[in-house]
Design a protein around this motif. Sequence first.
Motif, mmCIF file in Angstrom:
data_model
loop_
_atom_site.group_PDB
_atom_site.id
_atom_site.type_symbol
_atom_site.label_atom_id
_atom_site.label_comp_id
_atom_site.label_asym_id
_atom_site.label_seq_id
_atom_site.Cartn_x
_atom_site.Cartn_y
_atom_site.Cartn_z
ATOM 1 N N ASN A 136 0.806 -1.221 0.000
ATOM 2 C CA ASN A 136 0.000 0.000 0.000
ATOM 3 C C ASN A 136 0.839 1.270 0.000
ATOM 4 O OD1 ASN A 136 -2.454 -1.420 0.063
ATOM 5 N ND2 ASN A 136 -2.303 -1.671 2.279
ATOM 6 N N ASP A 137 2.154 1.143 -0.098
ATOM 7 C CA ASP A 137 3.029 2.313 -0.135
ATOM 8 C C ASP A 137 3.083 2.829 -1.565
ATOM 9 O OD1 ASP A 137 4.910 4.254 0.158
ATOM 10 O OD2 ASP A 137 6.591 2.897 0.542
ATOM 11 N N PHE A 138 2.349 3.887 -1.825
ATOM 12 C CA PHE A 138 2.280 4.412 -3.191
ATOM 13 C C PHE A 138 3.293 5.510 -3.457
ATOM 14 C CE2 PHE A 138 -0.982 6.281 -0.520
ATOM 15 C CZ PHE A 138 -0.775 7.647 -0.670
ATOM 16 N N GLY A 139 4.179 5.786 -2.506
ATOM 17 C CA GLY A 139 5.325 6.657 -2.762
ATOM 18 C C GLY A 139 5.055 8.135 -2.624
ATOM 19 N N VAL A 140 4.670 8.596 -1.430
ATOM 20 C CA VAL A 140 4.495 10.032 -1.200
ATOM 21 C C VAL A 140 5.849 10.726 -1.318
ATOM 22 C CG1 VAL A 140 3.861 11.786 0.494
ATOM 23 C CG2 VAL A 140 2.467 9.720 0.259
ATOM 24 N N VAL A 141 5.915 11.806 -2.091
ATOM 25 C CA VAL A 141 7.165 12.530 -2.317
ATOM 26 C C VAL A 141 7.155 13.877 -1.604
ATOM 27 C CG1 VAL A 141 8.698 13.525 -4.063
ATOM 28 C CG2 VAL A 141 7.497 11.375 -4.532
ATOM 29 N N ASN A 142 6.207 14.740 -1.942
ATOM 30 C CA ASN A 142 6.067 16.038 -1.277
ATOM 31 C C ASN A 142 4.716 16.639 -1.645
ATOM 32 O OD1 ASN A 142 6.326 17.074 -3.867
ATOM 33 N ND2 ASN A 142 8.436 17.723 -3.602
ATOM 34 N N LEU A 143 4.470 17.839 -1.163
ATOM 35 C CA LEU A 143 3.245 18.547 -1.511
ATOM 36 C C LEU A 143 3.467 19.271 -2.825
ATOM 37 C CD1 LEU A 143 0.412 19.254 -0.307
ATOM 38 C CD2 LEU A 143 1.452 21.346 0.543
ATOM 39 N N HIS A 144 2.651 18.979 -3.838
ATOM 40 C CA HIS A 144 2.847 19.545 -5.170
ATOM 41 C C HIS A 144 2.235 20.935 -5.297
ATOM 42 C CE1 HIS A 144 2.061 20.029 -9.553
ATOM 43 N NE2 HIS A 144 3.227 19.410 -9.657
ATOM 44 N N HIS A 145 0.973 21.087 -4.913
ATOM 45 C CA HIS A 145 0.344 22.404 -4.945
ATOM 46 C C HIS A 145 -0.885 22.423 -4.050
ATOM 47 C CE1 HIS A 145 -2.266 20.433 -7.991
ATOM 48 N NE2 HIS A 145 -3.175 21.312 -7.607
ATOM 49 N N VAL A 146 -1.358 23.625 -3.758
ATOM 50 C CA VAL A 146 -2.574 23.843 -2.990
ATOM 51 C C VAL A 146 -3.526 24.625 -3.880
ATOM 52 C CG1 VAL A 146 -3.577 24.982 -0.979
ATOM 53 C CG2 VAL A 146 -1.364 23.830 -0.782
ATOM 54 N N GLY A 147 -4.747 24.148 -3.992
ATOM 55 C CA GLY A 147 -5.751 24.850 -4.785
ATOM 56 C C GLY A 147 -6.510 25.844 -3.927
ATOM 57 N N ILE A 148 -6.588 27.095 -4.388
ATOM 58 C CA ILE A 148 -7.281 28.157 -3.660
ATOM 59 C C ILE A 148 -8.317 28.776 -4.584
ATOM 60 C CG2 ILE A 148 -7.026 30.431 -2.596
ATOM 61 C CD1 ILE A 148 -4.342 29.571 -1.541
ATOM 62 N N LEU A 149 -9.571 28.820 -4.122
ATOM 63 C CA LEU A 149 -10.663 29.366 -4.918
ATOM 64 C C LEU A 149 -10.711 30.884 -4.785
ATOM 65 C CD1 LEU A 149 -13.474 26.787 -4.060
ATOM 66 C CD2 LEU A 149 -11.828 26.726 -5.943
ATOM 67 N N CYS A 150 -11.030 31.525 -5.894
ATOM 68 C CA CYS A 150 -11.149 32.984 -5.882
ATOM 69 C C CYS A 150 -12.326 33.408 -6.754
ATOM 70 C CB CYS A 150 -9.861 33.644 -6.362
ATOM 71 S SG CYS A 150 -9.377 33.257 -8.051
ATOM 72 N N GLU A 151 -12.890 34.549 -6.402
ATOM 73 C CA GLU A 151 -14.026 35.083 -7.157
ATOM 74 C C GLU A 151 -13.567 35.875 -8.375
ATOM 75 O OE1 GLU A 151 -18.120 37.620 -6.219
ATOM 76 O OE2 GLU A 151 -16.357 37.877 -4.960
ATOM 77 N N ASN A 152 -12.443 36.577 -8.216
ATOM 78 C CA ASN A 152 -11.929 37.411 -9.292
ATOM 79 C C ASN A 152 -10.424 37.180 -9.415
ATOM 80 O OD1 ASN A 152 -10.580 40.082 -10.241
ATOM 81 N ND2 ASN A 152 -12.702 40.252 -10.958
ATOM 82 N N LEU A 153 -10.008 36.600 -10.524
ATOM 83 C CA LEU A 153 -8.603 36.209 -10.686
ATOM 84 C C LEU A 153 -7.672 37.409 -10.624
ATOM 85 C CD1 LEU A 153 -6.548 33.950 -11.253
ATOM 86 C CD2 LEU A 153 -6.945 34.320 -13.698
ATOM 87 N N GLU A 154 -8.046 38.505 -11.268
ATOM 88 C CA GLU A 154 -7.177 39.684 -11.290
ATOM 89 C C GLU A 154 -6.980 40.246 -9.879
ATOM 90 O OE1 GLU A 154 -8.040 38.661 -15.180
ATOM 91 O OE2 GLU A 154 -9.531 39.126 -13.627
ATOM 92 N N ARG A 155 -8.037 40.285 -9.104
ATOM 93 C CA ARG A 155 -7.937 40.788 -7.731
ATOM 94 C C ARG A 155 -7.024 39.886 -6.891
ATOM 95 N NH1 ARG A 155 -13.265 40.832 -4.024
ATOM 96 N NH2 ARG A 155 -12.906 38.595 -4.297
#
Length: 202
Positions: free
Chosen positions: A77-96
Amino acid sequence: MAVHLSSSSTLLPSTTKLNHVSICPVSVNIPARKNIIGKVPVNRNRNAHRHFVLTKAKTSLEADLHEKDSVTTDDENDFGVVNLHHVGILCENLERSLDFYQNLLGLKINEARPHDKLPYRGAWLWVGSEMIHLMELPNPDPPTGRPEHGGRDRHTCIAIRDVSKLKTILDKAGIPYTLSRSGRPALFTRDPDTNALEFTQI
């Protein structure tokens, strides 16, 4: 400097099975340990005070006993965790959001990541060797009623070198923040969409 070991049989009884042998520099004045099985002077002609000590990690029997006492991992069951790749953050207005993350915090956009192949607008920002993925999508979390202290909310933690400099930047921009309740050099703030961010000094 290279150290040559001709054979473990010259140093250990033939009945002893080695799982691992390591060589490390130590001071002469350090008391001998049970696992020290021999000393090799670095240079006999120069009154050197450093020696290389040959240590035996475990015999096969000791290794078996150690494995039973330690936490075992299920290789299946060891699928090989390496590191944290990215965090997804929601936003209402991309430019802001980009004005906050890029212009205020100084994060750089990763142009190599696809942003035009997804069914929503977004941007990838470098945080060291990992990333934040800004996604212009409806946020299921309410923008009001969030805990005042971001450490009591879902949050993303970013390691930085100087919390005091960030405090100056946030103060100048009029952005509120709270300090870590533990007294360590860290602060919590929120982005324009009330996503909680922690900045901890390392």
